[in-house]
Design an enzyme around this catalytic site. Structure first.
Site, mmCIF file in Angstrom:
data_model
loop_
_atom_site.group_PDB
_atom_site.id
_atom_site.type_symbol
_atom_site.label_atom_id
_atom_site.label_comp_id
_atom_site.label_asym_id
_atom_site.label_seq_id
_atom_site.Cartn_x
_atom_site.Cartn_y
_atom_site.Cartn_z
ATOM 1 N N GLU A 18 12.662 -1.883 11.333
ATOM 2 C CA GLU A 18 12.414 -0.823 10.125
ATOM 3 C C GLU A 18 11.326 0.171 10.853
ATOM 4 O O GLU A 18 10.358 -0.429 11.009
ATOM 5 C CB GLU A 18 12.223 -1.669 8.948
ATOM 6 C CG GLU A 18 11.484 -0.733 7.886
ATOM 7 C CD GLU A 18 11.309 -1.443 6.427
ATOM 8 O OE1 GLU A 18 11.226 -0.747 5.552
ATOM 9 O OE2 GLU A 18 10.847 -2.502 6.658
ATOM 10 N N ALA A 74 -2.680 -4.257 -2.189
ATOM 11 C CA ALA A 74 -3.148 -4.104 -1.048
ATOM 12 C C ALA A 74 -4.521 -3.681 -0.898
ATOM 13 O O ALA A 74 -5.111 -2.835 -1.663
ATOM 14 C CB ALA A 74 -2.213 -3.150 -0.081
ATOM 15 N N GLU A 75 -5.232 -4.221 0.135
ATOM 16 C CA GLU A 75 -6.705 -3.819 0.216
ATOM 17 C C GLU A 75 -6.962 -2.340 0.581
ATOM 18 O O GLU A 75 -7.983 -1.755 0.471
ATOM 19 C CB GLU A 75 -7.378 -4.836 1.050
ATOM 20 C CG GLU A 75 -7.698 -6.299 0.514
ATOM 21 C CD GLU A 75 -6.672 -7.045 0.189
ATOM 22 O OE1 GLU A 75 -6.252 -7.886 -0.930
ATOM 23 O OE2 GLU A 75 -5.549 -6.932 0.907
ATOM 24 N N TRP A 107 0.804 -1.314 0.065
ATOM 25 C CA TRP A 107 0.126 -0.063 -0.113
ATOM 26 C C TRP A 107 0.929 1.407 -0.136
ATOM 27 O O TRP A 107 0.356 2.278 -0.319
ATOM 28 C CB TRP A 107 -0.896 -0.022 1.305
ATOM 29 C CG TRP A 107 -0.138 -0.213 2.369
ATOM 30 C CD1 TRP A 107 -0.417 -1.388 3.175
ATOM 31 C CD2 TRP A 107 0.694 0.624 3.331
ATOM 32 N NE1 TRP A 107 0.258 -1.287 4.334
ATOM 33 C CE2 TRP A 107 0.933 -0.214 4.563
ATOM 34 C CE3 TRP A 107 1.043 1.749 3.106
ATOM 35 C CZ2 TRP A 107 1.896 0.342 5.197
ATOM 36 C CZ3 TRP A 107 1.917 2.379 4.370
ATOM 37 C CH2 TRP A 107 2.365 1.680 5.285
ATOM 38 N N ASN A 108 2.080 1.223 0.350
ATOM 39 C CA ASN A 108 2.862 2.314 0.544
ATOM 40 C C ASN A 108 3.219 3.045 -0.805
ATOM 41 O O ASN A 108 2.966 4.465 -0.875
ATOM 42 C CB ASN A 108 4.132 1.988 1.266
ATOM 43 C CG ASN A 108 5.110 1.182 0.705
ATOM 44 O OD1 ASN A 108 4.562 0.323 -0.019
ATOM 45 N ND2 ASN A 108 6.361 1.539 0.666
ATOM 46 N N LYS A 144 -2.460 -8.895 -6.973
ATOM 47 C CA LYS A 144 -3.095 -8.933 -5.702
ATOM 48 C C LYS A 144 -2.185 -7.738 -5.230
ATOM 49 O O LYS A 144 -1.359 -7.888 -4.324
ATOM 50 C CB LYS A 144 -2.838 -10.335 -4.950
ATOM 51 C CG LYS A 144 -4.109 -10.648 -4.008
ATOM 52 C CD LYS A 144 -4.152 -9.458 -2.903
ATOM 53 C CE LYS A 144 -3.472 -9.630 -1.851
ATOM 54 N NZ LYS A 144 -3.628 -8.656 -0.712
ATOM 55 N N GLU A 188 11.294 -8.419 -2.830
ATOM 56 C CA GLU A 188 11.899 -7.137 -2.334
ATOM 57 C C GLU A 188 11.187 -6.832 -0.886
ATOM 58 O O GLU A 188 10.081 -6.490 -0.922
ATOM 59 C CB GLU A 188 11.518 -5.854 -3.334
ATOM 60 C CG GLU A 188 12.113 -4.500 -2.658
ATOM 61 C CD GLU A 188 11.361 -3.401 -3.732
ATOM 62 O OE1 GLU A 188 10.968 -2.459 -2.642
ATOM 63 O OE2 GLU A 188 10.958 -3.506 -4.584
ATOM 64 N N SER A 236 6.769 -7.191 3.622
ATOM 65 C CA SER A 236 7.683 -7.423 4.932
ATOM 66 C C SER A 236 8.436 -8.661 4.834
ATOM 67 O O SER A 236 8.293 -9.532 3.957
ATOM 68 C CB SER A 236 6.686 -7.497 6.051
ATOM 69 O OG SER A 236 6.043 -8.757 5.943
ATOM 70 N N CYS A 281 10.565 1.636 1.723
ATOM 71 C CA CYS A 281 11.546 0.702 2.303
ATOM 72 C C CYS A 281 13.005 1.329 1.971
ATOM 73 O O CYS A 281 13.895 0.743 2.644
ATOM 74 C CB CYS A 281 11.266 -0.752 1.475
ATOM 75 S SG CYS A 281 11.307 -0.643 -0.247
#
Length: 488
Positions: free
Chosen positions: A392, A188-189, A162-163, A186, A261, A240, A295
């Site tokens: 992180e 992020a929701e 999502w980021n 797929k 990644e 993650s 990230c």
């Protein structure tokens, strides 16, 4: 079909998207849904329907059929279609940027830049489709030759976060489609509409049905079903470390080609000979872009003693000067964190660092009583046992530590299990060579902050994953090699 009625340039309407399977937009048939929330206001934008087991099976079947057709489309035509999709993305940039901001929170200017960057990455892949070369190898046999040729690996399962919803999904789509692969995407929701709007650009550009499929649902359930299918030949994840390790295990069962990644905790090494004003301006901008939810965001700053005080003072003032607010406000320079989970996680890291003896130079607090806003935060004197050094941050937290000798800074930079991006500011050729040789990272930017570009590979080492996206290595990850030894 309620999504999309191809969004026009500048349109600012929000509609929760549907699934896109075999060329059709349709509601998911699972019983579960996700509430999509505006992180600046905590307003519920709508409910996203999930894909059922049957929906995902249909997406896989569509990708299998789509692959058989798409792989045989000439590379020139694949590239031209990708170019048409890119043109639509740029034409609809304002609409897509609005969706990014209202779903994810970043300032609208940053959202526009994200769409532009995604289009650039996809365009590069489209151009590269015509440059997927094999080679001829001399044979030891008479009247014979060895042909080495590249072929698309097959249907792909692509998982994006999502980021940076459009960039990170687009980079995967670009590589897969340029190589001749079909895919099930797929995302992020939390950020569905911005990605769906990009998918709509490919559909409206004429991509054949089944080549690109879009599904939403509980990540563990969707990934398990996709990875258990013998149709899926390639898996690409940006996510993650824990999720990456799980998908690596699941992919190994079917011997699927995998690109991961994963997390980063980027070090920044600032030498005394550096242009300090430039180092502060560039690294602080990179740190607080997207509220630090990247990230590759610079987070662990190691500054040589002679310029430490000056750097800390300037960096703290920069952080304190940033206007934090709703991303739709044209004066906002940093938006909210994307969700309540990130707000809690950032608060915990800062509280732990302060309790351990860290000093707050700037920020260190939640802002307002509505939305997930947190002040740009600069911390000094944080002891090594604090969680913030090891975990992180994925938020607007910068840690600054003094060092004397370069070996000390390099050792500290390499001391954790993550190794994605890194940064250094120095005019010393010897220092640059030493940093290039000894930093345990996948990407190093020296005297600049550009670690992720369309033309060059991006990937990590250690727990930051393996494989590459972007550049020649990025498209190679969607190909397999076939050797043909032919004698006449």
């Amino acid at each position: 079909m309620t999504f999309p009625a191809s969004p026009q340039s500048g349109e600012r309407n929000y509609r929760v998207p549907q699934l896109f399977i075999n060329g059709e937009w349709r509601d998911g048939t699972a019983e579960t849904v996700t509430r999509v929330i505006n992180p600046a206001t905590e307003e519920v934008l709508g409910e996203l329907s999930h894909a059922s087991v049957a929906d995902i099976d249909q997406a896989i079947a569509a990708a299998e059929v789509g692959y058989r057709a798409w792989r045989n489309v000439p590379a020139y035509e694949r590239g031209m279609l990708i170019e048409r999709a890119v043109a639509l993305m740029l034409e609809r940039r304002e609409s897509i940027a609005f969706l990014i901001t209202i779903e994810q929170g970043k300032p609208l200017a940053q959202a526009r830049n994200e769409v532009t960057a995604a289009a650039d990455m996809i365009k590069w892949y489209g151009e590269q489709a015509r440059r997927i070369y094999g080679r001829i190898v001399p044979s030891q046999l008479s009247r014979a030759q060895i042909l080495v040729q590249k072929e698309p690996v097959g249907p792909c399962a692509l998982f994006s976060p999502w980021n940076m919803p459009v960039v990170l999904a687009g980079r995967k789509l670009g590589g897969a489609l340029a190589a001749g692969c079909s895919c099930v995407l797929k995302p992020a929701e939390e950020t569905p509409a911005s990605v769906a709007a990009m998918v709509a650009c490919f559909a409206d550009a004429g991509l054949p049905a089944g080549v690109l499929n879009l599904v939403f649902g509980p990540p563990a359930e969707v990934s398990r079903q996709l990875l258990s299918s013998s149709v899926i030949q390639k898996v690409s994840l940006t996510g993650s470390v824990s999720v990456g390790k799980l998908l690596a295990e699941q992919s190994a069962t079917g011997l699927k080609q995998t690109t991961l990644e994963l997390g980063g905790h980027s070090p920044v090494i600032v030498m005394a000979d550096a242009d300090i004003d430039r180092a502060v301006a560039q690294s602080a901008t990179a740190k607080f872009r997207n509220a630090g939810q990247l990230c590759l965001a610079p987070t662990r700053f190691f500054v040589q003693a002679a310029v430490y005080d000056r750097f800390v003072d300037a960096f703290g003032k920069h952080a304190a000067s940033l206007k934090v607010g709703d991303g739709l406000d044209p004066y906002s320079e940093m938006g909210p964190l994307a969700n309540a989970r990130r707000l809690s996680a950032v608060e915990e890291l800062v509280s732990d660092a302060v309790a351990a003896g860290g000093h707050v130079v700037s920020g260190g607090m939640q802002l307002g009583d509505r939305g997930y806003f947190y002040a740009p935060t600069v911390l000094c004197d944080v002891p090594p046992q604090a969680r913030a050094w090891r975990e992180e941050a994925f938020g607007p937290i910068a840690l600054i530590k003094k060092f004397d000798e370069l070996d000390e800074a390099i050792a500290d930079a390499n001391a954790i299990d993550l190794g994605l991006a890194s940064y250094a500011f120095t005019d010393s050729a010897a220092a640059q060579a030493k940093l290039s040789a000894e930093l345990e990272v996948g990407v190093l930017a020296i005297n600049n902050i550009a670690v992720s570009v369309a033309e060059a590979p991006f990937g990590g080492v250690k727990d930051s994953g393996y494989g590459y996206e972007s550049g020649e290595e990025g498209i190679e990850s969607y190909l397999r090699t076939k050797t043909i030894h032919r004698q006449v």
